[in-house]
Every structure is written in C-alpha cells, then in structure tokens.
Write a protein that holds these residues in place. Structure first.
Motif, PDB file in Angstrom:
ATOM      1  N   PRO A 141       0.704  -1.467  -0.110  1.00  0.00           N
ATOM      2  CA  PRO A 141       0.115   0.468   0.008  1.00  0.00           C
ATOM      3  C   PRO A 141       0.869   1.191   0.334  1.00  0.00           C
ATOM      4  O   PRO A 141       0.696   2.492   0.069  1.00  0.00           O
ATOM      5  CB  PRO A 141      -0.346   0.084   1.008  1.00  0.00           C
ATOM      6  CG  PRO A 141      -1.074  -1.872   1.274  1.00  0.00           C
ATOM      7  CD  PRO A 141       0.534  -2.126   1.213  1.00  0.00           C
ATOM      8  N   ARG A 142       2.440   1.482   0.812  1.00  0.00           N
ATOM      9  CA  ARG A 142       3.058   2.532   0.682  1.00  0.00           C
ATOM     10  C   ARG A 142       3.392   2.822  -1.151  1.00  0.00           C
ATOM     11  O   ARG A 142       3.618   3.908  -1.348  1.00  0.00           O
ATOM     12  CB  ARG A 142       3.996   2.121   1.189  1.00  0.00           C
ATOM     13  CG  ARG A 142       3.879   1.849   2.539  1.00  0.00           C
ATOM     14  CD  ARG A 142       5.470   1.339   3.416  1.00  0.00           C
ATOM     15  NE  ARG A 142       6.073   0.275   2.281  1.00  0.00           N
ATOM     16  CZ  ARG A 142       6.605  -0.334   2.660  1.00  0.00           C
ATOM     17  NH1 ARG A 142       7.620   0.028   3.810  1.00  0.00           N
ATOM     18  NH2 ARG A 142       7.552  -1.864   3.077  1.00  0.00           N
ATOM     19  N   PHE A 394     -12.434  -4.089  -8.278  1.00  0.00           N
ATOM     20  CA  PHE A 394     -11.278  -2.913  -8.458  1.00  0.00           C
ATOM     21  C   PHE A 394     -11.763  -1.922  -7.516  1.00  0.00           C
ATOM     22  O   PHE A 394     -12.539  -0.827  -8.042  1.00  0.00           O
ATOM     23  CB  PHE A 394     -10.510  -3.269  -9.123  1.00  0.00           C
ATOM     24  CG  PHE A 394      -9.174  -2.106  -9.004  1.00  0.00           C
ATOM     25  CD1 PHE A 394      -8.691  -2.547  -8.004  1.00  0.00           C
ATOM     26  CD2 PHE A 394      -8.560  -1.036  -8.819  1.00  0.00           C
ATOM     27  CE1 PHE A 394      -6.827  -2.385  -7.643  1.00  0.00           C
ATOM     28  CE2 PHE A 394      -8.016  -0.178  -9.040  1.00  0.00           C
ATOM     29  CZ  PHE A 394      -6.864  -0.683  -8.211  1.00  0.00           C
ATOM     30  N   THR A 395     -11.734  -1.383  -6.090  1.00  0.00           N
ATOM     31  CA  THR A 395     -11.679   0.192  -5.696  1.00  0.00           C
ATOM     32  C   THR A 395     -10.260   0.815  -5.469  1.00  0.00           C
ATOM     33  O   THR A 395      -9.831  -0.052  -4.833  1.00  0.00           O
ATOM     34  CB  THR A 395     -12.831   0.156  -5.174  1.00  0.00           C
ATOM     35  OG1 THR A 395     -13.770  -0.834  -5.188  1.00  0.00           O
ATOM     36  CG2 THR A 395     -12.513   1.714  -4.107  1.00  0.00           C
ATOM     37  N   THR A 396     -10.063   1.472  -5.683  1.00  0.00           N
ATOM     38  CA  THR A 396      -8.885   3.075  -5.180  1.00  0.00           C
ATOM     39  C   THR A 396      -9.763   3.302  -4.218  1.00  0.00           C
ATOM     40  O   THR A 396     -10.595   4.632  -4.571  1.00  0.00           O
ATOM     41  CB  THR A 396      -8.705   3.940  -6.146  1.00  0.00           C
ATOM     42  OG1 THR A 396      -8.222   2.688  -7.464  1.00  0.00           O
ATOM     43  CG2 THR A 396      -7.248   4.458  -5.566  1.00  0.00           C
ATOM     44  N   ASP A 413      -5.362   8.567   2.618  1.00  0.00           N
ATOM     45  CA  ASP A 413      -4.921   7.267   3.355  1.00  0.00           C
ATOM     46  C   ASP A 413      -5.521   6.506   2.407  1.00  0.00           C
ATOM     47  O   ASP A 413      -6.481   6.125   1.874  1.00  0.00           O
ATOM     48  CB  ASP A 413      -5.285   6.517   4.357  1.00  0.00           C
ATOM     49  CG  ASP A 413      -5.065   4.992   4.215  1.00  0.00           C
ATOM     50  OD1 ASP A 413      -4.014   4.698   3.725  1.00  0.00           O
ATOM     51  OD2 ASP A 413      -5.632   4.378   5.191  1.00  0.00           O
ATOM     52  N   ILE A 414      -4.520   6.392   1.176  1.00  0.00           N
ATOM     53  CA  ILE A 414      -4.658   5.512  -0.228  1.00  0.00           C
ATOM     54  C   ILE A 414      -4.251   4.153  -0.696  1.00  0.00           C
ATOM     55  O   ILE A 414      -3.056   3.998   0.459  1.00  0.00           O
ATOM     56  CB  ILE A 414      -3.956   6.473  -1.540  1.00  0.00           C
ATOM     57  CG1 ILE A 414      -4.396   7.732  -1.177  1.00  0.00           C
ATOM     58  CG2 ILE A 414      -4.302   5.847  -2.415  1.00  0.00           C
ATOM     59  CD1 ILE A 414      -3.526   8.533  -2.626  1.00  0.00           C
ATOM     60  N   ALA A 415      -5.436   2.890  -0.922  1.00  0.00           N
ATOM     61  CA  ALA A 415      -5.396   1.981  -0.648  1.00  0.00           C
ATOM     62  C   ALA A 415      -5.833   1.447  -1.872  1.00  0.00           C
ATOM     63  O   ALA A 415      -6.535   1.731  -2.419  1.00  0.00           O
ATOM     64  CB  ALA A 415      -5.040   1.062   0.470  1.00  0.00           C
ATOM     65  N   GLY A 427     -11.244  -5.641   0.082  1.00  0.00           N
ATOM     66  CA  GLY A 427     -10.512  -5.688   0.831  1.00  0.00           C
ATOM     67  C   GLY A 427      -9.023  -5.362   0.664  1.00  0.00           C
ATOM     68  O   GLY A 427      -9.104  -5.770  -0.501  1.00  0.00           O
ATOM     69  N   PRO A 428      -7.889  -5.639   1.055  1.00  0.00           N
ATOM     70  CA  PRO A 428      -6.524  -5.481   0.628  1.00  0.00           C
ATOM     71  C   PRO A 428      -6.386  -6.399  -0.328  1.00  0.00           C
ATOM     72  O   PRO A 428      -7.211  -7.733  -0.298  1.00  0.00           O
ATOM     73  CB  PRO A 428      -5.608  -6.070   1.427  1.00  0.00           C
ATOM     74  CG  PRO A 428      -6.690  -5.354   2.766  1.00  0.00           C
ATOM     75  CD  PRO A 428      -7.781  -5.733   2.279  1.00  0.00           C
ATOM     76  N   LEU A 429      -5.415  -6.541  -1.830  1.00  0.00           N
ATOM     77  CA  LEU A 429      -5.726  -7.211  -3.167  1.00  0.00           C
ATOM     78  C   LEU A 429      -5.007  -8.473  -2.915  1.00  0.00           C
ATOM     79  O   LEU A 429      -5.668  -9.427  -2.718  1.00  0.00           O
ATOM     80  CB  LEU A 429      -4.839  -6.862  -4.183  1.00  0.00           C
ATOM     81  CG  LEU A 429      -4.998  -5.363  -4.485  1.00  0.00           C
ATOM     82  CD1 LEU A 429      -3.674  -4.869  -5.171  1.00  0.00           C
ATOM     83  CD2 LEU A 429      -5.968  -6.014  -5.707  1.00  0.00           C
ATOM     84  N   HIS A 430      -4.160  -8.770  -1.333  1.00  0.00           N
ATOM     85  CA  HIS A 430      -3.523 -10.181  -0.991  1.00  0.00           C
ATOM     86  C   HIS A 430      -4.301 -10.713  -0.453  1.00  0.00           C
ATOM     87  O   HIS A 430      -3.777 -12.320  -0.010  1.00  0.00           O
ATOM     88  CB  HIS A 430      -1.928  -9.987  -0.684  1.00  0.00           C
ATOM     89  CG  HIS A 430      -2.308  -9.621   0.672  1.00  0.00           C
ATOM     90  ND1 HIS A 430      -1.961  -8.172   0.708  1.00  0.00           N
ATOM     91  CD2 HIS A 430      -1.515  -9.624   1.726  1.00  0.00           C
ATOM     92  CE1 HIS A 430      -1.977  -7.775   2.154  1.00  0.00           C
ATOM     93  NE2 HIS A 430      -1.457  -8.800   3.018  1.00  0.00           N
ATOM     94  N   LYS A 431      -5.095 -10.043   0.451  1.00  0.00           N
ATOM     95  CA  LYS A 431      -6.477 -10.651   1.229  1.00  0.00           C
ATOM     96  C   LYS A 431      -7.597 -11.401   0.728  1.00  0.00           C
ATOM     97  O   LYS A 431      -8.696 -12.092   1.091  1.00  0.00           O
ATOM     98  CB  LYS A 431      -6.247  -9.927   2.637  1.00  0.00           C
ATOM     99  CG  LYS A 431      -5.319  -9.813   3.987  1.00  0.00           C
ATOM    100  CD  LYS A 431      -5.459  -9.365   5.139  1.00  0.00           C
ATOM    101  CE  LYS A 431      -4.415  -9.199   5.553  1.00  0.00           C
ATOM    102  NZ  LYS A 431      -4.156  -7.463   6.636  1.00  0.00           N
TER     103      LYS A 431
END
Length: 561
Positions: A141-142, A394-396, A413-415, A427-431
């Motif tokens: 996410p960084r 997909f959501t930014t 805060d961007i993810a 949720g987070p991509l890898h999860k």
C-alpha cells in the motif's frame, strides 16, 4: 531492463546464460522441466531468501548473475540507492549472488561486496514478480499513493503540498519551542534575574580572559622587565651608547666626504639609517618602560577581574568566553517572559496561516485524487471483463485521515482494494483474491498503469493457470500490450494463446546427460516456435491440425517478432 541472466550450478542447471530483450518474452516447457528454477535463480540475484537446496548436487557453490541496462532512465531509483551507499553509478548494473552448499551467501553489486538487504532494495526497483504464489510491488500500500499521483499527473500538486507541509511544521515547531522556552523561563525567572544582574555587573567581554592573563604575566615580572628595558636603553642612549657612537661616526665621515669622490656616500647612508633605527628603538623602550610604570599598581586589580570571570564561568558551567553569549541568552529569556504574549501570539498566527495554506492545497489534491481514483477504477474494470472477472470490483480507496495522519504527501490514506464477489466489501488485494485472481488483477492494473510504474521488468509466473480459450487469449493480448509499451515482460506460461503473443520465445527442456539430469533453455526459431505451440495445443503427439492451429495463432502476430 534485464539484459543477461547467468546461472551456474543451480538445481538442474549446470551452466546457462540467457540474453533478454525488451518486449514480451515467453518461457514454455513441459511440467517439471525447470521453469521455476529460472525464477528461483533470478530471485537469488534480486535478494530473495537463499536455500542451500538450490545448489546443484555435487557442487560446492551456486552462482547467479543478473545484468541490467538502466540507460533509458536517468532518474531510475536504483541510482539514488547506489549513491546513498557510495557505490559507483553506471548505466549497467550487475547483481551477483553466490550460495554455498552449507547455506552461506555472498552478494555483489558491480563486483563490490554488499549485504543481502541492499541487494533486495535494488532488486525491488528493477524487477516486479507476479504469480500465483509470489507477488510484490503493487501489493504494498505504500506504493499506491505515488502510483495514483503519477497516473493522474499530480506530482506538481504533491510537491506543492509537501513544501507547504514543511513550512507549516517549521513555524509550528518554532511556536512550540517558544512556548516551551517561555514555560521554562517563567519557572526559572528568579534565578535568571539574579544571574543576569550578576553578569550585567561583571560585563564580560569576548577574549577578555586571554588579554587579562597576558597582562598578569607581564605585571608579575614587572621588575625584571623594567631592569632589562632600562639596561637596553642605557646601551643605546647612554654616554657610551650606540646613539652617541653612530652620531660621532657620521660626523667624522661627513667632514671628509667631499674628498672621497663619493665613495663614502653609501656608508654614510647606512650609518644614517642605523642611527634612525636605534633612535626609534630607544624611544620605544622609553615608552614601554613608562607604560609598565603606569601599570605598576594594577596587578591586584587584574587578578581580581580574572578570578571573578573564571569563578562566574565555573558557576554557570561554561568557558569564560561563553559568559557573554550566556548573558545574551538570559536577556532573551527574560525578554520572552516580558513579551511572551506578543511573541507567542505572532507565532500562533503564522502557524495558523501556514496550516490553512497546507490544508487548502492538500484538500485540492485530495479532490483530484478522488476524481482520478474513479477514472482508474473504471479503466481497471474494463480490463477485468475480458479476463473473466467481470463480477470482481476494483476500488481505489481515498480516505481523508485525522490530523495525526497528515504529512508531506497530503491528508489521504490511499489503498487499492478488491471485492471478488458481488455484495462483498472490498479489502486488501492479497487478502481477498485467490492466487489466479490476484495475478489477473495485477495484470489488469499493470496494463492501466503501464506508463507510470518505475520498475522496467515485469515477471508473470503462470498468470494463465486455470483458464483457456478467450480468457487466455485476453491475457496474452494484455501481456503483449505491456510488452509493447516500453516495458520488458517475462512470462512463464502453459497457454498457447499467451505463448503465441510473445515477441521472443524460449523453451525450457530437461534431458539426461549420462547419469545426471540437466535443464537447458533454448531460444526458438520461427519454425521451432510453431512446433512448441503445436505441442502445447495437442500434447504428447503433435498433429497436423495442431500445427495448423499454432500457425493460425502466431500468424497475425508476426509483427511482434
């Protein structure tokens, strides 16, 4: 981009050197042929964890060397890392890693020994790997904020926000420091006033200690100095002194000079100058003697002053020359106490103005990011549909944080997030995504962000697993677009549709060499390439129908070769 990969004694590979090119490079081969060995080898050179099991049986050491050409980007982030480590910066970067059979590892950058952490940092700027079981880069996410800003051309706005942040924090820090100083000063006010009054009365001057010490030494030896000075004066100006002797010599010579035809003139000139110098020396001795006589009663006063200065310095824990600055600092603190209201008010106003300017720019940047996020989400969604992920979302996420989260990058805060099932929260991509889904998400996102990423080489490991037909063709088409966008794309694939899109094609083969099995990698010619794709279409027995199908797949894409 990756130029060459040289592998020595890694698992089934005894000695292998591959030369790579820009564009889409595909690697195919039967299951178990050793395609994963190539990726493991590349990973070693990029700083991945080393395992002694990678050393070929019977060898003491495995070695992998990866050479990269960075000439296309003068601002490549690898250069900054090299400069930070005081390593030579060149357009060619060579990463080398050795691994012994007992698990010991050594790393080199342009033949200079380095730690594995540095190798990994450099590797992350050079190659990004995506596959069913390994992926990085976009999952961090960084990196998402910078990618979104680059995608929306917001770098200048970001730099403005960063500059305003620094200005605000500097003023705010000055305000906090002034408030802290004022609080401390109020607590010490009585001491400060007493100490300042003492120093005001003492009135110390810079360099005074050295001057007083010199005078003290002079006065301590006053009698001896006066005796020596008077003795010297007597030798110069007494009845038998040098002055009288020079005057007599001049008088004698001047009297007969006109009879010497000018030959005495130089001597007369020298004696005249000597007489003037002696007279000047005598006058200086007279003046010095008078000065010492006048200072005759001041030794006690000088010592009292010197000892008072040194006592004050000891009291305050500074050098004597530090008393004057200490006195000025005490005066500043007392002035702060007297004028703290006005000063703190001025600083508070400046801090509020700087904060308001920062927030105005940061909110404008946030709004631009939110707008760009919607555009990015739509672009990724368009890429997901042909990949049989039309139900995935997909959501930014661009969320404004509280003040604790504000920084030089703004207030957001961007993810990147995904939801693979309708109605499910993102949720987070890898999860959220499975292995195959994750690889396809990465592919779609990479296609959209192809022009804004900093990593020049992408590796996709079996991104087409579990799909075929139109979906495999869609994957191949997107990989081809990535390869044609100026990036270097390496793909390990079992899909003929993907392999047919390659600009270059290598086959990984395993064969027996005596009592050992070896893996080799061969770049295929046009004819060999068609035969390999036909094998991928038909299996063990290659039919004419498979060859025709392979030619049909490759034909329209010859422009890529």
């Amino acid at each position: 981009m990756l130029v060459t990969l040289s592998i020595r004694d890694v698992v089934l590979i005894e000695r292998l050197t591959l030369a790579f090119r820009p564009g889409l490079c595909v690697l195919t081969g039967e299951t178990g042929a050793g395609k994963s060995i190539l990726l493991d080898s590349l990973g070693l050179a990029l700083g991945a964890r080393g395992d002694s099991a990678l050393v070929r049986h019977g060898s003491d050491q495995a070695s992998v060397t990866a050479e990269f050409d960075l000439s296309a980007r003068a601002d490549h982030p690898a250069f900054a890392i090299l400069r930070e480590q005081e390593l030579e910066v060149e357009d060619t970067l060579v990463l080398r890693r050795t691994l012994t059979s007992d698990g010991r590892s050594r790393c080199f950058v342009n033949d200079q020994p380095v730690g594995v952490t540095l190798l990994r940092r450099l590797g992350e700027t050079l190659v990004e790997v995506h596959g069913q079981f390994e992926t990085h880069g976009l999952l961090d996410p960084r990196t998402h904020r910078d990618l979104l800003d680059d995608y929306a051309n917001l770098r200048k706005s970001g730099e403005k926000v960063s500059s305003l942040w620094r200005s605000w924090r500097q003023v705010e820090q000055a305000r906090l420091q002034a408030a802290e100083d004022a609080t401390r000063a109020r607590a010490e006010e009585d001491f400060l006033r007493h100490a300042a009054a003492e120093l005001d009365a003492l009135d110390p001057k810079a360099g005074e200690e050295e001057e007083l010490a010199e005078k003290r030494v002079t006065l301590q030896h006053r009698e001896k100095l006066i005796d020596a000075i008077n003795g010297a004066y007597g030798e110069l100006s007494g009845d038998r002194g040098a002055e009288r002797g020079l005057a007599a010599a001049l008088k004698s010579l001047i009297r007969i000079a006109d009879k010497a035809g000018g030959r005495l003139d130089p001597v007369i000139q020298v004696l005249d100058e000597a007489a003037a110098e002696v007279a000047e020396a005598a006058r200086s001795l007279q003046a010095l003697s008078a000065d010492i006589d006048m200072d005759g009663g001041s030794l006690e006063k000088i010592e009292d002053r010197l000892f008072a200065l040194r006592a004050a310095a000891r009291k305050h824990g500074v050098e004597v020359d530090g008393l004057a600055p200490l006195r000025a600092d005490m005066a500043r603190k007392l002035a702060l106490i007297e004028d703290q209201g006005d000063l703190l008010q001025r600083l508070a106003k400046q801090a509020d103005e700087a904060k308001a300017a920062y927030l105005e720019a940061a909110r404008a940047l946030s709004a631009a990011r939110s707008k760009a996020a919607g555009k990015l989400d739509k672009a990724v969604a368009d890429e997901l549909k042909p990949l049989r992920m039309e139900k995935a979302r997909f959501t930014t996420r661009v969320a404004q944080t509280g003040e604790d989260g504000w920084g030089p990058q703004g207030i957001d805060d961007i993810a990147f997030q995904v939801a693979t099932n309708p109605g499910a929260p993102p949720g987070p991509l890898h999860k959220i995504a499975s292995g195959g889904e994750l690889a396809r998400f990465m592919l779609a996102l990479k296609v959209v962000l192809a022009q804004v990423g900093t990593v020049p080489t992408l590796v996709f490991d079996e991104v087409d697993t579990g799909v075929g037909g139109a979906v495999a063709d869609a994957i191949g088409e997107r990989l081809g677009r990535l390869g044609g966008s100026g990036l270097q794309v390496l793909v390990v694939t079992h899909s003929p549709q993907v392999a047919a899109r390659g600009a270059y094609h290598w086959q990984v083969r395993k064969h027996a060499a005596g009592s050992r099995v070896k893996t080799e990698v061969v770049e295929l010619s046009d004819a060999e390439r068609k035969e390999e794709i036909a094998r991928m279409l038909s299996g063990a027995e290659i039919t004419e129908a498979a060859r025709a199908a392979a030619e049909s797949l490759i034909g329209p894409r010859d422009r890529l070769l």
